[in-house]
Design a protein around this motif. Structure first.
Motif, PDB file in Angstrom:
ATOM      1  N   LEU A   1       0.655  35.616 -12.721  1.00  0.00           N
ATOM      2  CA  LEU A   1       1.490  35.339 -11.550  1.00  0.00           C
ATOM      3  C   LEU A   1       0.576  34.964 -10.378  1.00  0.00           C
ATOM      4  N   PRO A   2       0.271  33.658 -10.222  1.00  0.00           N
ATOM      5  CA  PRO A   2      -0.642  33.257  -9.137  1.00  0.00           C
ATOM      6  C   PRO A   2       0.019  33.393  -7.765  1.00  0.00           C
ATOM      7  N   ARG A   3      -0.720  33.980  -6.845  1.00  0.00           N
ATOM      8  CA  ARG A   3      -0.270  34.105  -5.455  1.00  0.00           C
ATOM      9  C   ARG A   3      -1.392  33.586  -4.563  1.00  0.00           C
ATOM     10  N   TYR A   4      -1.114  32.520  -3.868  1.00  0.00           N
ATOM     11  CA  TYR A   4      -2.128  31.945  -2.985  1.00  0.00           C
ATOM     12  C   TYR A   4      -2.084  32.676  -1.658  1.00  0.00           C
ATOM     13  N   ILE A   5      -3.172  33.329  -1.344  1.00  0.00           N
ATOM     14  CA  ILE A   5      -3.254  34.146  -0.138  1.00  0.00           C
ATOM     15  C   ILE A   5      -3.534  33.270   1.082  1.00  0.00           C
ATOM     16  N   ASP A   6      -4.515  32.351   0.950  1.00  0.00           N
ATOM     17  CA  ASP A   6      -4.886  31.498   2.072  1.00  0.00           C
ATOM     18  C   ASP A   6      -5.892  30.469   1.576  1.00  0.00           C
ATOM     19  N   TYR A   7      -6.280  29.577   2.467  1.00  0.00           N
ATOM     20  CA  TYR A   7      -7.358  28.641   2.193  1.00  0.00           C
ATOM     21  C   TYR A   7      -8.155  28.464   3.475  1.00  0.00           C
ATOM     22  N   ALA A   8      -9.399  28.029   3.319  1.00  0.00           N
ATOM     23  CA  ALA A   8     -10.278  27.818   4.462  1.00  0.00           C
ATOM     24  C   ALA A   8     -11.292  26.741   4.080  1.00  0.00           C
ATOM     25  N   ILE A   9     -12.162  26.406   5.019  1.00  0.00           N
ATOM     26  CA  ILE A   9     -13.220  25.431   4.788  1.00  0.00           C
ATOM     27  C   ILE A   9     -14.548  26.172   4.724  1.00  0.00           C
ATOM     28  N   ASP A  10     -15.344  25.882   3.712  1.00  0.00           N
ATOM     29  CA  ASP A  10     -16.721  26.386   3.628  1.00  0.00           C
ATOM     30  C   ASP A  10     -17.567  25.252   3.056  1.00  0.00           C
ATOM     31  N   ARG A  11     -18.147  24.473   3.947  1.00  0.00           N
ATOM     32  CA  ARG A  11     -18.919  23.299   3.538  1.00  0.00           C
ATOM     33  C   ARG A  11     -20.137  23.666   2.698  1.00  0.00           C
TER      34      ARG A  11
ATOM     35  N   MET B   1      -7.814  32.962  -3.149  1.00  0.00           N
ATOM     36  CA  MET B   1      -8.312  32.436  -1.872  1.00  0.00           C
ATOM     37  C   MET B   1      -9.194  31.241  -2.203  1.00  0.00           C
ATOM     38  N   THR B   2      -8.899  30.094  -1.605  1.00  0.00           N
ATOM     39  CA  THR B   2      -9.643  28.872  -1.887  1.00  0.00           C
ATOM     40  C   THR B   2     -10.419  28.438  -0.655  1.00  0.00           C
ATOM     41  N   TYR B   3     -11.674  28.063  -0.863  1.00  0.00           N
ATOM     42  CA  TYR B   3     -12.536  27.541   0.189  1.00  0.00           C
ATOM     43  C   TYR B   3     -12.870  26.093  -0.162  1.00  0.00           C
ATOM     44  N   PHE B   4     -12.338  25.151   0.605  1.00  0.00           N
ATOM     45  CA  PHE B   4     -12.556  23.730   0.365  1.00  0.00           C
ATOM     46  C   PHE B   4     -13.861  23.268   1.005  1.00  0.00           C
ATOM     47  N   PRO B   5     -14.456  22.186   0.481  1.00  0.00           N
ATOM     48  CA  PRO B   5     -15.723  21.703   1.031  1.00  0.00           C
ATOM     49  C   PRO B   5     -15.564  20.879   2.315  1.00  0.00           C
ATOM     50  N   ASP B   6     -14.340  20.439   2.606  1.00  0.00           N
ATOM     51  CA  ASP B   6     -14.105  19.615   3.792  1.00  0.00           C
ATOM     52  C   ASP B   6     -12.631  19.698   4.181  1.00  0.00           C
ATOM     53  N   ARG B   7     -12.248  18.936   5.198  1.00  0.00           N
ATOM     54  CA  ARG B   7     -10.895  19.020   5.743  1.00  0.00           C
ATOM     55  C   ARG B   7      -9.897  18.035   5.115  1.00  0.00           C
ATOM     56  N   ARG B   8     -10.290  17.355   4.048  1.00  0.00           N
ATOM     57  CA  ARG B   8      -9.325  16.453   3.402  1.00  0.00           C
ATOM     58  C   ARG B   8      -8.084  17.232   2.993  1.00  0.00           C
ATOM     59  N   LYS B   9      -6.940  16.565   3.038  1.00  0.00           N
ATOM     60  CA  LYS B   9      -5.683  17.217   2.658  1.00  0.00           C
ATOM     61  C   LYS B   9      -5.679  17.479   1.157  1.00  0.00           C
ATOM     62  N   ARG B  10      -5.387  18.719   0.784  1.00  0.00           N
ATOM     63  CA  ARG B  10      -5.318  19.120  -0.612  1.00  0.00           C
ATOM     64  C   ARG B  10      -4.177  20.129  -0.772  1.00  0.00           C
ATOM     65  N   ASP B  11      -3.661  20.203  -1.977  1.00  0.00           N
ATOM     66  CA  ASP B  11      -2.685  21.233  -2.317  1.00  0.00           C
ATOM     67  C   ASP B  11      -3.419  22.353  -3.032  1.00  0.00           C
ATOM     68  N   VAL B  12      -3.330  23.575  -2.514  1.00  0.00           N
ATOM     69  CA  VAL B  12      -4.057  24.684  -3.134  1.00  0.00           C
ATOM     70  C   VAL B  12      -3.571  24.966  -4.545  1.00  0.00           C
ATOM     71  N   ASN B  13      -2.321  24.690  -4.816  1.00  0.00           N
ATOM     72  CA  ASN B  13      -1.779  25.051  -6.128  1.00  0.00           C
ATOM     73  C   ASN B  13      -2.107  24.041  -7.225  1.00  0.00           C
ATOM     74  N   ASN B  14      -2.784  22.939  -6.906  1.00  0.00           N
ATOM     75  CA  ASN B  14      -3.125  21.954  -7.936  1.00  0.00           C
ATOM     76  C   ASN B  14      -4.054  22.513  -9.007  1.00  0.00           C
ATOM     77  N   SER B  15      -4.816  23.513  -8.690  1.00  0.00           N
ATOM     78  CA  SER B  15      -5.794  24.029  -9.647  1.00  0.00           C
ATOM     79  C   SER B  15      -5.277  25.210 -10.462  1.00  0.00           C
ATOM     80  N   SER B  16      -4.045  25.633 -10.239  1.00  0.00           N
ATOM     81  CA  SER B  16      -3.587  26.871 -10.872  1.00  0.00           C
ATOM     82  C   SER B  16      -3.556  26.788 -12.395  1.00  0.00           C
ATOM     83  N   LYS B  17      -3.181  25.662 -12.972  1.00  0.00           N
ATOM     84  CA  LYS B  17      -3.130  25.555 -14.431  1.00  0.00           C
ATOM     85  C   LYS B  17      -4.532  25.723 -15.023  1.00  0.00           C
TER      86      LYS B  17
END
Length: 122
Positions: free
Chosen positions: A87-97, A52-68
């Motif tokens: 075996l990475p499984r991305y559940i969701d993403y959200a914003i948490d400033r 589960m990834t929490y981004f700092p803002d609403r800029r467009k990002r790909d959640v899977n870029n950080s998997s490596k």
């Protein structure tokens, strides 16, 4: 991911200071969780990473870029012996400033994880 590596004058790739700092802090947090939760490192065993990834803002990002980087760090922290079993499984993403972060639940691959084909072969 784009700012994690830089090219040296000899053509090699090395982590940036920002990436090294992230890696060190993430590994420290992971090692604490290993001890607190009594995780036993896996050897030659598949593990599922529910991310589960929490981004700092609403800029467009790909959640899977950080998997490596994430899989490498978890291997270095000794969650498992080799990230080829992760075996990475991305559940969701959200914003948490206030507190951007990535949360990971690691579990051993088990029953119910096997691939099931939705369309039977003819």
């Amino acid at each position: 991911m784009n700012s994690m590596y830089m090219t040296t004058k000899y053509g090699g790739r090395v982590r940036t200071k920002k990436a090294r700092d992230w890696f060190d802090e993430a590994e420290r947090i992971t090692k604490l969780a290993i001890v607190e939760q009594g995780w036993q490192p896996t050897i030659g065993e598949k593990v599922v990473l529910e991310i589960m990834t929490y981004f700092p803002d609403r800029r467009k990002r790909d959640v899977n870029n950080s998997s490596k980087a994430l899989c490498d760090m978890l291997e270095h922290a000794r969650v498992y012996d080799n990230d080829r079993y992760a075996l990475p499984r991305y559940i969701d993403y959200a914003i948490d400033r206030e507190h951007p972060r990535t949360e990971v639940v690691v579990r051993r691959f088990g029953e119910g994880d096997e691939w099931k084909t939705m369309i039977p072969h003819a």
